[in-house]
Design an enzyme around this catalytic site. Structure first.
Site, PDB file in Angstrom:
ATOM      1  N   GLY A  70       0.912  -1.218  -0.239  1.00  0.00           N
ATOM      2  CA  GLY A  70       0.001  -0.018  -0.032  1.00  0.00           C
ATOM      3  C   GLY A  70       0.980   1.187  -0.081  1.00  0.00           C
ATOM      4  CD  GLN A  75       3.740   5.617   2.670  1.00  0.00           C
ATOM      5  OE1 GLN A  75       2.708   4.882   2.207  1.00  0.00           O
ATOM      6  NE2 GLN A  75       4.850   4.835   3.350  1.00  0.00           N
ATOM      7  CB  CYS A 121       5.594   2.047   7.690  1.00  0.00           C
ATOM      8  SG  CYS A 121       5.106   3.519   6.850  1.00  0.00           S
ATOM      9  CG  LEU A 122       6.738   0.883   1.527  1.00  0.00           C
ATOM     10  CD1 LEU A 122       6.068   1.297   0.054  1.00  0.00           C
ATOM     11  CD2 LEU A 122       7.602  -0.137   1.431  1.00  0.00           C
ATOM     12  CG  HIS A 163      -0.151   1.298   7.320  1.00  0.00           C
ATOM     13  ND1 HIS A 163       0.802   0.591   8.204  1.00  0.00           N
ATOM     14  CD2 HIS A 163       0.571   1.939   6.578  1.00  0.00           C
ATOM     15  CE1 HIS A 163       1.899   1.286   7.819  1.00  0.00           C
ATOM     16  NE2 HIS A 163       1.705   1.917   6.961  1.00  0.00           N
ATOM     17  CD  GLU A 164      -0.717   2.519   2.747  1.00  0.00           C
ATOM     18  OE1 GLU A 164      -0.562   3.698   2.532  1.00  0.00           O
ATOM     19  OE2 GLU A 164       0.001   1.522   3.030  1.00  0.00           O
ATOM     20  CG  HIS A 167       0.589   6.499   5.761  1.00  0.00           C
ATOM     21  ND1 HIS A 167       1.907   7.200   6.347  1.00  0.00           N
ATOM     22  CD2 HIS A 167       0.902   5.366   5.257  1.00  0.00           C
ATOM     23  CE1 HIS A 167       2.625   6.362   6.257  1.00  0.00           C
ATOM     24  NE2 HIS A 167       2.286   5.130   5.770  1.00  0.00           N
TER      25      HIS A 167
END
Length: 202
Positions: A70, A75, A121-122, A163-164, A167
């Site tokens: 995701g 990001q 997480c990226l 999670h997304e 963000h």
């Protein structure tokens, strides 16, 4: 395409759709914790145009390069409420889609079954921590054309949707951890080397 309950069918032609997005897009570097764009609520998407479609293509390309499931627009440094996903559920079924202006449904207490899971997480590269989240999630928003949609997920995919969405409201998963666990995640990040290009924080 939607099912009988009005939820997006995001499992059909998942591989072909993801490939089409990605081939049109250009991979961009990932912003990491500390970058201001990650720590504030993003702007609503108000123009559903070619520029948005191009952003979504770039997000799919960036997500694949970074090997994520995701990716939220902030990001890759873009202050807009949009996320993409290419995520398996607990049965290994692949879900691919995009949500603009997402809002998570508040689950009634009887439907809130918390599930512990290892989360990463990226934007916090090489770090992981256990975090409890509801094992079911419903997100309402709009597609790239501005049409209202709703997406639901269970297990790992539910975690991804939560999670997304987090963000885009300025929250990283480490913000939901205890002080000790957050510190440990940041230490892991400091000691690790990301496999993909990141934006250095000024």
């Amino acid at each position: 395409m939607v099912d009988d309950e009005g939820f997006v069918v995001d499992t059909q032609d998942a591989e072909a759709r993801e490939l089409a997005y990605r081939e049109r897009g250009t991979s961009r570097p990932i912003t990491v914790v500390g970058n201001p764009v990650l720590h504030k609520e993003c702007k609503d998407v108000t123009e559903f145009d070619g520029k948005l479609a191009g952003l979504v293509d770039d997000m799919f390309a960036s997500q694949r390069t970074a090997e994520g499931v995701g990716l939220a627009a902030n990001q890759i440094g873009v202050d807009l409420k949009v996320f993409v996903y290419d995520c398996p559920d607990d049965d290994g079924v692949r879900h691919v889609g995009v949500v603009c202006n997402p809002v998570l449904d508040e689950l009634p207490p009887e439907a809130r079954n918390l599930e512990d899971g290892n989360e990463g997480c990226l934007s916090v590269p090489t770090a992981y921590a256990e975090l409890a989240r509801p094992d079911y999630a419903v997100v309402r928003g709009q597609d790239v054309n501005g049409k209202p949609i709703k997406v639901r997920g269970t297990g790992y995919f539910a975690r991804c949707l939560q999670h997304e969405t987090d963000h885009l409201y300025g929250y990283l998963y480490i913000d939901r951890l205890s002080k000790r666990d957050r510190k440990d995640a940041l230490r892991q990040m400091e000691e690790g080397t990301p496999r993909y290009e990141t934006v250095p924080n000024a």
